[in-house]
Design a protein around this motif. Structure first.
Motif, PDB file in Angstrom:
ATOM      1  N   ALA A 166      -4.984  -1.119   5.160  1.00  0.00           N
ATOM      2  CA  ALA A 166      -5.278  -2.391   4.245  1.00  0.00           C
ATOM      3  C   ALA A 166      -5.094  -3.516   5.274  1.00  0.00           C
ATOM      4  O   ALA A 166      -4.506  -3.458   6.454  1.00  0.00           O
ATOM      5  CB  ALA A 166      -4.055  -2.129   3.255  1.00  0.00           C
ATOM      6  N   ARG A 225       0.504   0.440   7.737  1.00  0.00           N
ATOM      7  CA  ARG A 225      -1.072  -0.231   7.632  1.00  0.00           C
ATOM      8  C   ARG A 225      -1.642  -0.013   9.006  1.00  0.00           C
ATOM      9  O   ARG A 225      -2.958   0.289   8.843  1.00  0.00           O
ATOM     10  CB  ARG A 225      -0.753  -1.687   7.089  1.00  0.00           C
ATOM     11  CG  ARG A 225      -0.289  -2.087   5.736  1.00  0.00           C
ATOM     12  CD  ARG A 225       0.031  -3.476   5.580  1.00  0.00           C
ATOM     13  NE  ARG A 225       0.496  -3.477   4.081  1.00  0.00           N
ATOM     14  CZ  ARG A 225      -0.410  -4.190   3.244  1.00  0.00           C
ATOM     15  NH1 ARG A 225      -1.658  -4.545   3.544  1.00  0.00           N
ATOM     16  NH2 ARG A 225       0.191  -4.363   1.987  1.00  0.00           N
ATOM     17  N   ILE A 243       1.002  -1.162   0.095  1.00  0.00           N
ATOM     18  CA  ILE A 243       0.008  -0.156  -0.076  1.00  0.00           C
ATOM     19  C   ILE A 243       0.705   1.208  -0.032  1.00  0.00           C
ATOM     20  O   ILE A 243       1.789   1.306   0.730  1.00  0.00           O
ATOM     21  CB  ILE A 243      -0.908   0.029   1.120  1.00  0.00           C
ATOM     22  CG1 ILE A 243      -2.001   1.241   1.318  1.00  0.00           C
ATOM     23  CG2 ILE A 243      -0.323  -0.143   2.442  1.00  0.00           C
ATOM     24  CD1 ILE A 243      -2.958   1.427   2.255  1.00  0.00           C
TER      25      ILE A 243
END
Length: 530
Positions: free
Chosen positions: A481, A432, A49
């Protein structure tokens, strides 16, 4: 020779397999082969990500701690900001020994040293061709010395990385204030530094300048391009990066929430927002992790009247910098003899021993570990929960896709005591985790929350009152994510006095695990004073 078809024993006629049956058998055989072929392939990793760090930023982050070395004419004049007009002959460190600096750094866990090759007074610790205000005009070694050269050789011999701080503000140089002329001068000196001394791993810049000083426009973009061109392996530190950012204070403390994500366009060098710099930006488009600079003494340069911070204070700073996803840049200023003072060395050695005492025994390695799910099934060891017990960032636990619950369970099979949690993310896959918490199993068989944290990133350390339990779980509450965890550590820190939380006590915690209020119930034989 013609091969004859075997006859059917009932009809005496040659046997012919029906065409449709042949097709079906072929299809099933082909499908089985394809399935076997596909099942033999490993499950690919999840998509990173964005943003993600460069290889240089990862290398920088892995160093965890760097030693800053403020040294120059200020060391001999008992000042912090020199005027730029001190007689350079005053600079005379008669016992100068760069190997001593490097050995002190290496022996106490520092992977990088950064030297102030020119501070605001403009005095240069290398014989620059662009000015006479340097070591070549000093008494030291009859003007033939080169501090940076000797430090470079010592660092290389010891396997330490080297960085330089070239102050943009220069109170000596006559062209300072003339935009084009001074930028040319600065870039000329930068070129000397980056082409004559081997590999430079960090270039440190700031926007410091006294009030009522000359106005000066710095060509930062030109400087950054030059640095990356001449030293592609280097990271650049400034208020807004481009590679590492100032945390927004000089106390060595990051925000309890600290993102490596950042928007460089939101910051102007020399005019920062401390809160934004300290916390980063969950919506940031740039990867610019924070660096926490602080001095072991009250001043940045050595002063005979000052004493160093205690080892326990340095431990607290370690938790609040490295333990909050940052690098700790600890300034240890050499004295006027050219050596790091013995009182500073004693503190560093004690600090090093304390860290080893705490973090050499990861209790999690003695636990049975399981997860709420594993990517591509519970038997996929490539992403299994056991990976979190392997030090490093490149192996990790990955849950199944699109889960609503992410949990790592630890069963110690006997009661253990602990008060520190370490969590790491594989930062090459992006940052994340937004929020998480830790529960322990109390005597009533209920899960009780002991600490709550926000961001993780490269490394997150949370301290809390001592817990005594046989089971705990790390619950990830919110993510950008699917979460990934590369390392998990459970430790006992007897040096940070934070109180006691057993499985028969209740406590009120802050988001960073600081004990705010607690009630103790001493009805458990395992409860003891902390």
């Amino acid at each position: 020779m013609i091969k004859k078809t075997a006859p059917d024993h009932q009809t005496g006629k040659p046997f012919r397999q029906p065409v449709i049956l042949t097709i079906i058998i072929y299809y099933l055989t082909s499908q089985t082969s394809v399935s076997l072929l596909l099942s033999s392939h490993p499950t690919p990793p999840p998509i990173p990500i964005l943003p993600i760090p460069t290889s240089q930023q990862i290398s920088w982050q892995l160093t965890e701690m760097a030693m800053f070395l403020h040294f120059g004419t200020n060391t001999f004049t008992d000042s912090e900001w020199g005027t730029g007009h001190v007689d350079p002959s005053l600079f005379n460190p008669t016992s100068f020994n760069a190997s001593q600096w490097v050995n002190v750094a290496k022996n106490n866990g520092f992977s990088r040293v950064i030297l102030t090759v020119k501070h605001h007074d403009g005095f240069c610790l290398w014989p620059s061709e662009y000015t006479d205000y340097s070591v070549k005009s000093s008494s030291w070694r009859n003007g033939t010395g080169d501090v940076l050269k000797e430090l470079t050789e010592a660092a290389k011999s010891a396997g330490l990385q080297l960085g330089v701080y070239l102050s943009p503000w220069d109170r000596h140089e006559p062209t300072y204030g003339e935009t084009l002329e001074y930028n040319e001068y600065y870039m000329g000196q930068m070129t000397e530094l980056l082409t004559r001394y081997g590999e430079i791993r960090e270039v440190w810049l700031d926007g410091a300048k006294g009030e009522k000083e000359k106005d000066m426009e710095y060509f930062f973009d030109d400087w950054f391009s030059l640095i990356h061109q001449l030293q592609p392996g280097a990271v650049i530190f400034s208020d807004d990066g481009p590679d590492t950012r100032w945390v927004g204070d000089e106390s060595g403390v990051a925000g309890t929430t600290c993102w490596s994500l950042f928007n460089r366009s939101a910051i102007k060098i020399g005019d920062t927002n401390p809160k934004y710099s300290g916390e980063g930006d969950p919506l940031g488009h740039d990867w610019v992790p924070a660096e926490c600079d602080v001095s072991i003494r009250p001043g940045w340069f050595w002063h005979a009247s000052q004493v160093p911070k205690s080892a326990i204070t340095l431990l607290d700073l370690y938790y609040k910098s490295v333990g909050r996803n940052c690098l700790l840049l600890l300034n240890v200023p050499p004295n006027s003899s050219g050596l790091i003072s013995q009182e500073d060395i004693r503190v560093l050695e004690e600090f090093s021993e304390i860290r080893k005492s705490i973090f050499s025994n990861n209790l999690a390695k003695g636990a049975l570990i399981s997860a709420s799910s594993v990517r591509d099934g519970p038997n996929n060891s490539r992403y299994g929960p056991d990976n979190v017990l392997e030090e490093g960032i490149y192996l990790y636990w990955a849950p199944s896709k699109a889960q609503s619950k992410w949990v790592l369970n630890l069963d110690f099979e006997e009661v253990v005591s602990f008060n520190v949690l370490l969590v790491q993310e594989p930062i090459h896959m992006g940052q994340r985790i937004i929020e998480f918490h830790v529960d322990f199993l109390n005597l009533e068989g209920d899960w009780e929350e002991v600490v709550h944290g926000t961001t993780v990133g490269y490394k997150r350390l949370l301290r809390f009152g001592k817990v005594e339990s046989s089971k705990l779980r790390v619950v990830i509450d919110k993510c950008r994510a699917d979460p990934l965890i590369s390392y998990l550590g459970i430790y006992e820190d007897p040096f940070s006095i934070l109180g006691h939380v057993s499985n028969s006590s209740s406590a009120s915690m802050s988001k960073d695990g600081k004990l705010l209020q607690q009630s103790m119930y001493h009805n458990s034989p395992r409860v003891s004073s902390f």
